[in-house]
Scaffold this active site. Structure first.
Site, PDB file in Angstrom:
ATOM      1  N   GLY A  56    -102.730  49.775  16.847  1.00  0.00           N
ATOM      2  CA  GLY A  56    -102.574  50.144  14.856  1.00  0.00           C
ATOM      3  C   GLY A  56    -103.019  50.693  14.648  1.00  0.00           C
ATOM      4  O   GLY A  56    -103.084  50.116  13.086  1.00  0.00           O
ATOM      5  N   HIS A  57    -103.879  51.351  15.288  1.00  0.00           N
ATOM      6  CA  HIS A  57    -104.630  52.144  14.020  1.00  0.00           C
ATOM      7  C   HIS A  57    -105.588  53.619  14.712  1.00  0.00           C
ATOM      8  O   HIS A  57    -106.412  53.695  15.347  1.00  0.00           O
ATOM      9  CB  HIS A  57    -106.798  51.400  14.427  1.00  0.00           C
ATOM     10  CG  HIS A  57    -107.315  51.816  12.443  1.00  0.00           C
ATOM     11  ND1 HIS A  57    -108.290  52.760  13.033  1.00  0.00           N
ATOM     12  CD2 HIS A  57    -107.482  51.485  12.093  1.00  0.00           C
ATOM     13  CE1 HIS A  57    -108.986  52.988  11.774  1.00  0.00           C
ATOM     14  NE2 HIS A  57    -108.606  51.733  10.992  1.00  0.00           N
ATOM     15  N   PHE A  58    -104.403  54.880  13.839  1.00  0.00           N
ATOM     16  CA  PHE A  58    -103.262  54.022  14.244  1.00  0.00           C
ATOM     17  C   PHE A  58    -101.906  54.914  14.942  1.00  0.00           C
ATOM     18  O   PHE A  58    -103.016  56.243  14.987  1.00  0.00           O
ATOM     19  CB  PHE A  58    -102.681  54.551  12.365  1.00  0.00           C
ATOM     20  CG  PHE A  58    -103.953  54.602  11.405  1.00  0.00           C
ATOM     21  CD1 PHE A  58    -103.330  53.132  10.708  1.00  0.00           C
ATOM     22  CD2 PHE A  58    -105.082  54.909  11.260  1.00  0.00           C
ATOM     23  CE1 PHE A  58    -104.326  52.964   9.735  1.00  0.00           C
ATOM     24  CE2 PHE A  58    -105.625  54.627  10.559  1.00  0.00           C
ATOM     25  CZ  PHE A  58    -105.324  53.385   9.652  1.00  0.00           C
TER      26      PHE A  58
END
EC number: 4.2.1.59
Length: 153
Positions: A56-58
């Site tokens: 999620g990052h990224f």
């Protein structure tokens, strides 16, 4: 500025795990390459694309979160505190107490090796002050002042 010794003291992952309560995915020091009690510690964190934060990052451009760089510094200060002041009693722990003057200079990405350097400055009433610097390939990517406290739980 840290003065490095010629006789290096090291810690492998087994010794690190015996001192820190953190475990995967939150243990962020893979190895200690050198330290001197009461002075400094140098730890390594190998950044892998397989770590969960990169989902999620990224997803399009994976960047190691700055807060995890600071956490790696905090874990390094904990290790230096153990080596400087000894292991806490069974009902004590070294807690990350505060961070000041945190600066992020460059992104850290998968494949990088973070070199975490922490330097002990002083201790007063159970609170220890440290300078921390994180580097990749010799370039500073993050710096901060950190405090840890020895407290009962």
């Amino acid at each position: 500025m840290m003065t490095l010794t010629t006789d290096k003291k090291t810690m492998n992952i087994t010794e690190i795990q015996s001192l820190l309560p953190h475990r995967y995915p939150f243990l962020l020091i893979d190895r200690v390459t050198d330290y001197e009690e009461g002075k400094y510690l140098i730890g390594l964190k190998n950044v892998s694309v397989n770590e969960p934060q990169f989902t999620g990052h990224f997803p399009q451009l994976p960047v190691f979160p700055g807060v995890l760089i600071l956490e790696a510094m905090a874990q390094a200060t904990g290790l230096l505190a153990f080596k400087t002041f000894g292991a806490p009693k069974e009902n004590e722990l070294y807690y990350f107490a505060s961070i000041d003057e945190a600066k992020f200079r460059k992104p850290v990405t998968p494949g990088d090796q973070l070199m975490i350097e922490v330097e002990f400055l002083k201790e007063r009433r159970g609170i220890a002050l440290f300078n921390g610097v994180a580097k990749v390939d010799g370039d500073v990517v993050c710096s901060a002042q950190l405090k840890c406290a020895r407290r009962e739980f």
